[in-house]
Design a protein around this motif. Structure first.
Motif, PDB file in Angstrom:
ATOM      1  N   ARG A 136       0.834  -1.071   0.108  1.00 45.96           N
ATOM      2  CA  ARG A 136      -0.006  -0.054   0.043  1.00 45.96           C
ATOM      3  C   ARG A 136       0.564   1.269   0.043  1.00 45.96           C
ATOM      4  O   ARG A 136       0.514   2.155  -0.718  1.00 45.96           O
ATOM      5  CB  ARG A 136      -0.854  -0.149   1.252  1.00 45.96           C
ATOM      6  CG  ARG A 136      -2.308  -0.672   1.043  1.00 45.96           C
ATOM      7  CD  ARG A 136      -3.531  -0.140   1.991  1.00 45.96           C
ATOM      8  NE  ARG A 136      -2.938  -0.498   3.318  1.00 45.96           N
ATOM      9  CZ  ARG A 136      -3.059  -1.763   3.779  1.00 45.96           C
ATOM     10  NH1 ARG A 136      -3.777  -2.387   3.341  1.00 45.96           N
ATOM     11  NH2 ARG A 136      -2.685  -2.072   5.101  1.00 45.96           N
ATOM     12  N   GLY A 137       1.789   1.333   1.042  1.00 48.92           N
ATOM     13  CA  GLY A 137       2.804   2.238   0.923  1.00 48.92           C
ATOM     14  C   GLY A 137       3.383   2.460  -0.327  1.00 48.92           C
ATOM     15  O   GLY A 137       3.675   3.836  -0.637  1.00 48.92           O
ATOM     16  N   ILE A 138       3.965   1.687  -0.891  1.00 46.66           N
ATOM     17  CA  ILE A 138       4.570   1.573  -2.322  1.00 46.66           C
ATOM     18  C   ILE A 138       3.734   2.326  -3.341  1.00 46.66           C
ATOM     19  O   ILE A 138       4.184   3.162  -3.989  1.00 46.66           O
ATOM     20  CB  ILE A 138       5.128   0.348  -2.649  1.00 46.66           C
ATOM     21  CG1 ILE A 138       6.332  -0.069  -1.660  1.00 46.66           C
ATOM     22  CG2 ILE A 138       6.001   0.407  -4.371  1.00 46.66           C
ATOM     23  CD1 ILE A 138       7.001  -1.438  -1.896  1.00 46.66           C
TER      24      ILE A 138
ATOM     25  N   LYS B 278      14.592   7.053  -6.450  1.00 47.08           N
ATOM     26  CA  LYS B 278      13.807   7.588  -5.535  1.00 47.08           C
ATOM     27  C   LYS B 278      13.033   6.711  -4.791  1.00 47.08           C
ATOM     28  O   LYS B 278      12.838   6.948  -3.600  1.00 47.08           O
ATOM     29  CB  LYS B 278      12.696   8.520  -6.395  1.00 47.08           C
ATOM     30  CG  LYS B 278      13.207   9.872  -7.026  1.00 47.08           C
ATOM     31  CD  LYS B 278      12.069  10.684  -7.559  1.00 47.08           C
ATOM     32  CE  LYS B 278      12.182  11.978  -7.350  1.00 47.08           C
ATOM     33  NZ  LYS B 278      11.255  12.829  -7.803  1.00 47.08           N
ATOM     34  N   LEU B 279      12.546   5.542  -5.428  1.00 49.72           N
ATOM     35  CA  LEU B 279      11.812   4.566  -4.697  1.00 49.72           C
ATOM     36  C   LEU B 279      12.736   3.701  -3.546  1.00 49.72           C
ATOM     37  O   LEU B 279      12.104   3.755  -2.592  1.00 49.72           O
ATOM     38  CB  LEU B 279      11.343   3.552  -5.809  1.00 49.72           C
ATOM     39  CG  LEU B 279      10.600   2.490  -5.017  1.00 49.72           C
ATOM     40  CD1 LEU B 279       9.394   2.915  -4.394  1.00 49.72           C
ATOM     41  CD2 LEU B 279       9.838   1.478  -6.285  1.00 49.72           C
ATOM     42  N   VAL B 280      14.003   3.680  -3.940  1.00 53.81           N
ATOM     43  CA  VAL B 280      14.699   3.100  -3.063  1.00 53.81           C
ATOM     44  C   VAL B 280      15.104   3.781  -1.885  1.00 53.81           C
ATOM     45  O   VAL B 280      15.073   3.302  -0.668  1.00 53.81           O
ATOM     46  CB  VAL B 280      15.920   2.620  -3.614  1.00 53.81           C
ATOM     47  CG1 VAL B 280      17.160   2.215  -2.651  1.00 53.81           C
ATOM     48  CG2 VAL B 280      15.979   1.601  -4.655  1.00 53.81           C
ATOM     49  N   MET B 281      15.073   5.110  -2.058  1.00 52.85           N
ATOM     50  CA  MET B 281      15.430   6.133  -0.888  1.00 52.85           C
ATOM     51  C   MET B 281      14.239   6.140  -0.047  1.00 52.85           C
ATOM     52  O   MET B 281      14.194   6.133   1.310  1.00 52.85           O
ATOM     53  CB  MET B 281      15.792   7.615  -1.512  1.00 52.85           C
ATOM     54  CG  MET B 281      16.973   7.461  -1.933  1.00 52.85           C
ATOM     55  SD  MET B 281      17.567   9.241  -2.400  1.00 52.85           S
ATOM     56  CE  MET B 281      17.836   9.613  -0.899  1.00 52.85           C
ATOM     57  N   TYR B 282      13.046   6.066  -0.841  1.00 53.33           N
ATOM     58  CA  TYR B 282      11.872   6.311   0.022  1.00 53.33           C
ATOM     59  C   TYR B 282      11.808   4.787   0.914  1.00 53.33           C
ATOM     60  O   TYR B 282      11.333   5.020   2.039  1.00 53.33           O
ATOM     61  CB  TYR B 282      10.588   6.282  -0.839  1.00 53.33           C
ATOM     62  CG  TYR B 282       9.246   6.222  -0.623  1.00 53.33           C
ATOM     63  CD1 TYR B 282       8.638   7.050   0.343  1.00 53.33           C
ATOM     64  CD2 TYR B 282       8.701   4.741  -0.454  1.00 53.33           C
ATOM     65  CE1 TYR B 282       7.235   6.875   0.997  1.00 53.33           C
ATOM     66  CE2 TYR B 282       7.385   4.248   0.078  1.00 53.33           C
ATOM     67  CZ  TYR B 282       6.727   5.619   0.944  1.00 53.33           C
ATOM     68  OH  TYR B 282       5.530   5.452   1.587  1.00 53.33           O
ATOM     69  N   ILE B 283      11.929   3.699   0.373  1.00 53.83           N
ATOM     70  CA  ILE B 283      11.806   2.562   1.141  1.00 53.83           C
ATOM     71  C   ILE B 283      12.834   2.556   2.287  1.00 53.83           C
ATOM     72  O   ILE B 283      12.535   2.180   3.350  1.00 53.83           O
ATOM     73  CB  ILE B 283      12.251   1.254   0.211  1.00 53.83           C
ATOM     74  CG1 ILE B 283      11.031   1.007  -0.829  1.00 53.83           C
ATOM     75  CG2 ILE B 283      12.445  -0.012   0.865  1.00 53.83           C
ATOM     76  CD1 ILE B 283      11.644   0.159  -2.203  1.00 53.83           C
ATOM     77  N   GLU B 284      13.998   2.901   2.017  1.00 51.65           N
ATOM     78  CA  GLU B 284      14.936   3.189   3.213  1.00 51.65           C
ATOM     79  C   GLU B 284      14.456   4.066   4.323  1.00 51.65           C
ATOM     80  O   GLU B 284      14.533   3.768   5.432  1.00 51.65           O
ATOM     81  CB  GLU B 284      16.563   3.560   2.550  1.00 51.65           C
ATOM     82  CG  GLU B 284      16.919   2.563   2.030  1.00 51.65           C
ATOM     83  CD  GLU B 284      18.595   2.853   1.624  1.00 51.65           C
ATOM     84  OE1 GLU B 284      18.975   2.127   0.894  1.00 51.65           O
ATOM     85  OE2 GLU B 284      19.126   3.721   2.073  1.00 51.65           O
TER      86      GLU B 284
END
Lengths: 888, 87
Positions: free
Chosen positions: B11-13, B49-55
């Motif tokens: 959901r977050g992704i 960007k997605l990788v940074m968000y996940i971290e």
């Protein structure tokens, strides 16, 4: 390494493959449909001589292998593909070399799987690689098997890195046959420039869809590749320009666009390669995606050579970015810019590395660095822009767009296209100075230029707006990909197969249009000639000149940016120097640049000795004073006349001399002497100098001025070289013309050649007039002989016809040997694929043609061969007006 | 702190992707199996960007090889990868 032959196929492909073997006609017909297409493509490849004969044979092997492979049980498919790959190696390289490739390859693969630590395995692979470097660089001789190193380099130089990376990150399933299939892929033996196939993708895509659908996409891609390769030939043979030919904005635009279009060679080759792999179940994704329609630099990088981009992202971009992002003090933007910069540095470096494996030499050139540096910079700026201003994406397939966004997309496509064209023209330039000189020449705008530039850009913009948004054809959906599952569930779609196959058949039908049919020929003989020319792989006029220039000068540029020459040089033995070596030839430091040294000898690159006579001729010994009753013919010409690579007695002028003497049935002449004054690289001006300084001393009765297709070009090139080297020009009229064109030592050669080009007919005409009048004054009959080169003649004879006009105007008798090689294959007549000089058979063909033309020529046959002219009157008869002058 | 389950991560992704890359698009059309990389929604910049968000969001540190299409092509795959890392 685990044995994987029992379970090589997984997913829907396995079920489909097994179902097929149990199935009936319903399954057989789709396969037959695709097989027919592959057979037709094999025929097209053969007719068009795509990638030379070797590839035609591998394609035939692929066709047979494809059929057998399909009916094998899944467990045998991978081993069979490996067998086909090894057979392809044997077919092209011979059994011994193929065995060596396999043995060294097995050693490299084995080193990756040794039961030691990963670091030690890397060290072992590096050690083996270093040994191969020593062989490929020629530091250590590998004798007769030297041909294997470029093949091994092409197979292992990148794939080994990917293989080890995936091994480290557990990115793929490893097994004996799978590994062998990955490294020894069958098309590799014909295509040294090979896409960097990702190991994980190679494994995951293996039969990940219905087999026949995989095969159909293979046939489609091969056909697309062949079409691109034929288009490439058209661009290469008919549209590409030399930088010195650029004289207006339209010319510059044409130069830039055609330079970019030369990339069709790589794109077409990669399509063919991946298509062939599809026929054996490797459902690999596409390698290029509408690369002319990119709408930004990032988009361009994602469309052109996609495998390379994935390789760099996997091994450099992401690892570097992740590492930098974790460091204190480096911002997100800083990490992005640095990782792009480092990726492009490696892209440049690895291109040089690849070059080394293919050619055995190093590639370090300023335009290369500038190209990759500027592209990297543009990409970094573009990525920063996209980071800040997110580009618009949509979930709707090709929908949700307005005319405004279409217009914007079209405009961005045009701008990107232009920028890429400019960059490619820089990459293609010999030097940055040459590139700038070309721009300096293009300040003029011709009437048609606006239409040409506007028309092409409009077409690109429209195509970009309509087709630029299409998504890549990506066949790898991952282990849990729903697309694959859906495809398997729906089974074969006949309509889909039918349309795809119809596309292949339509391409083949167009390509196989008989060029000699009345329809085509009567519609336009010129079109028929172009279509015929496209069926053979040949150098265009510019590259033929570069190749020939290489016989006297440095080869670096010819090798650097030129797919056709690249291919040709790749076939030469590594480290081969084609120049003549020895005491028999020396530099003169004057306009002629070189001359033969009396009573010395030298060696051609094929080992044949060049023996120079006591009088400095590449010929038999003759007295300075003409013996009584002898008819003496002096021959001036270039390397093909000098007898490049053949023995003295095998040159066509000596064959002619032998024939004249053995068939001399009249009492007119007791003997004929044909004296060879030719020297390699000599153009019209040098031949005139030789006539004045050397030939006249020997009191000849006839002069054979041997012309070739480079008459204009050599006049221009030699003058420019001399002026730039500070060598004085030998004739006043040449000094006057160069002064009128404002050419001096500091003028860039591109500018100088561009200015002299329009004056070439005038200069050649003056030289011919001087030769002819000098001969007439001395009672020598001037004969102008056109000598073709096997396989190197331009399809367009426009310039050659002009040479004939100049010669006629000057008063030469003319002998045209253009049809000397008719009816024989090029390979039978030339030295080698990279050397268009006539070989022994070529010289025989020239001699035969020359004899025939002499016999057919009313005036010359009467004077040289017939009765009725006493020897003491020969000179006087020759002073009489020639056939052409009589007409005037 | 309890580790989020796979659905929460998905959901977050999805929210992140809709907000960052697909503003104005119908959320229902973005499912757990919608191709992201192969459909051009996630490119190199988007992936970073997605990788940074996940971290930042879940503290899950991805390795470079996990940016591969195998892991990143669908929300379902990404959520599964992160969920496994957080266990």
């Amino acid at each position: 390494m685990a044995a994987d032959s029992k379970v090589p196929i997984s997913g829907p492909g396995r079920a489909a493959a097994e179902a097929f073997r149990a199935g009936g006609a319903a399954d057989f017909l789709p396969f037959l449909w695709v097989t027919g297409q592959v057979a037709l493509l094999t025929w097209v490849v053969d007719v068009y001589e795509i990638e030379q004969a070797a590839f035609g044979h591998v394609m035939q092997l692929t066709l047979v292998g494809f059929v057998v492979h399909h009916f094998l049980p899944p467990a045998l498919k991978l081993p069979f593909f490996v067998l086909i790959s090894v057979l392809a190696l044997g077919l092209v390289l011979g059994a011994v070399n193929a065995a060596w490739v396999v043995a060294v390859g097995l050693a490299l693969i084995g080193a990756c799987h040794l039961p030691i630590s990963f670091g030690k395995r890397i060290a072992m692979v590096v050690t083996l690689g270093a040994t191969m470097v020593a062989f490929q660089a020629g530091w250590v001789s590998s004798g007769k098997i030297s041909v294997i190193w470029p093949i091994l380099g092409s197979m292992f130089c990148f794939r080994l890195v990917v293989y080890l990376y995936d091994m480290r990150t557990q990115g793929g399933a490893f097994g004996f046959w799978r590994s062998l299939a990955y490294f020894f892929m069958s098309p590799n033996v014909c295509f040294l420039l090979f896409p960097v196939v990702d190991y994980k993708t190679f494994c995951k895509t293996y039969y990940n869809d219905e087999p026949v659908r995989v095969y159909q996409s293979g046939a489609t891609w091969i056909s697309r590749g062949v079409v691109q390769l034929v288009l490439y030939r058209f661009v290469y043979q008919f549209l590409v320009m030399d930088p010195s030919e650029v004289a207006s904005a339209g010319d510059l635009f044409r130069y830039m666009v055609t330079t970019l279009l030369l990339y069709l060679k790589v794109s077409g080759t990669f399509h063919v390669i991946v298509g062939m792999l599809h026929l054996f179940g490797f459902n690999l994704p596409e390698t290029h995606h509408r690369w002319l329609l990119a709408s930004s630099f990032v988009d361009y990088w994602q469309r052109i050579n996609i495998y390379w981009k994935e390789f760099m992202a996997k091994l450099v971009f992401y690892p570097v970015n992740f590492r930098l992002s974790q460091r204190e003090g480096i911002s997100e933007k800083g990490a992005l810019v640095l990782s792009v910069g480092i990726s492009f540095f490696f892209t440049w470096l690895l291109h040089s590395y690849q070059w080394f494996w293919i050619r055995g030499t190093y590639l370090l050139a300023a335009p290369d660095m500038a190209f990759w540096g500027i592209l990297g910079l543009l990409l970094a700026v573009n990525m920063l822009w996209q980071q800040k201003f997110v580009r618009k994406r949509s979930l709707k397939k090709g929908g949700g767009w307005s005319w405004k966004s279409d217009l914007s997309l079209g405009l961005r496509t045009v701008l990107t296209f232009m920028a890429i064209c400019v960059l490619w023209s820089l990459w293609g330039a010999e030097s940055i100075g040459e590139w700038l000189a070309m721009w300096a020449q293009a300040v003029r705008v011709e009437p048609g230029d606006v239409g040409l530039i506007g028309g092409v850009l409009l077409a690109v913009g429209l195509a970009g707006a309509m087709l630029g948004r299409s998504q890549r054809e990506w066949t790898y959906q991952g282990a849990a990909g729903k697309g694959v599952a859906k495809a398997a569930a729906t089974g074969l779609n006949w309509r889909q197969l039918g349309w795809a196959g119809a596309g292949v058949l339509a391409s083949c039908a167009v390509l196989m249009t008989p060029v000699k049919t009345r329809l085509v020929y009567h519609a336009s003989p010129q079109v028929a000639s172009v279509l015929k020319s496209l069926r053979t792989s040949r150098l265009n006029v510019r590259d033929a000149a570069i190749l020939e220039h290489g016989y006297y000068e440095d080869l670096t540029h010819a090798e650097r940016f030129n797919p056709q020459l690249f291919e040709l040089y790749s076939k030469m033995p590594a480290g081969m120097d084609v120049r003549i070596k020895g005491e028999g030839i020396r530099p003169t430091h004057d306009f002629r640049r070189r001359e033969l040294v009396p009573a010395q000898s030298a060696v051609f690159s094929n080992g044949i000795e060049l023996k120079v006579s006591a009088h400095g001729l590449r010929d038999r010994e003759y007295d300075l004073h003409k013996p009584a009753g002898t008819l003496r013919i002096a021959v001036v010409g270039a390397s093909e006349v000098m007898g490049w690579g053949v023995e003295n007695h095998e040159t066509f002028e000596n064959l002619l001399e032998d024939w004249l003497n053995t068939h001399n049935t009249t009492d007119r002449y007791s003997r004929y002497e044909v004296m060879n004054f030719a020297v390699s690289g000599y153009g019209a001006i040098e031949k005139l100098i030789v006539l004045e300084q050397r030939v006249l001393d020997f009191d000849p009765d006839v002069l054979f001025y041997m012309a070739n297709k480079k008459e204009y070009q050599l006049v221009i090139d030699r003058i420019v070289e001399a002026v730039r080297a500070g060598v004085s020009l030998p004739y006043d009229f040449l000094e006057t013309i160069t002064a009128e064109e404002g050419i001096d030592r500091d003028t860039h050669k591109v500018l100088a050649k561009g200015r002299l080009r329009p004056r070439a007919p005038e200069m050649l005409g003056l030289v011919y007039n001087r030769v002819a009048s000098l001969c007439r004054d001395r009672g020598i009959q001037p004969v102008w002989v056109y000598v073709p080169q096997p396989g190197a003649e331009p399809p367009n004879r426009r310039d050659i016809n002009k040479f004939f006009g100049h010669a006629e105007e000057a008063g030469f008798d003319i002998l045209d040997l253009s049809d000397a090689f008719a009816g024989a294959s090029t390979d039978e007549l030339r030295m080698a694929e990279w050397d268009s000089h006539p070989n022994v058979a070529g010289h025989r063909a020239l001699a035969e043609c020359l004899k025939r033309k002499l016999q057919e020529h009313p005036r010359l046959s009467h004077l040289l061969l017939g009765d009725g002219v006493p020897i003491d009157r020969v000179g006087q008869v020759f002073k009489e007006p020639s056939r052409v002058q009589t007409k005037e | 702190m309890v580790a989020p389950n796979q659905d929460e991560i998905a959901r977050g992704i999805k929210e992140f992707i809709l907000r960052e890359f697909l503003p104005g698009e119908n959320p229902d059309e973005l499912t757990a199996t919608t191709p992201l990389v192969t459909a051009g929604i996630l490119d190199s910049v988007g992936t970073l960007k997605l990788v940074m968000y996940i971290e930042e969001k879940w503290g899950a540190r991805l390795s470079a090889h996990e940016t591969d299409v195998e892991y990143m092509n669908t929300i379902g795959n990404i959520a599964k990868l992160i969920s496994n890392k957080l266990k």
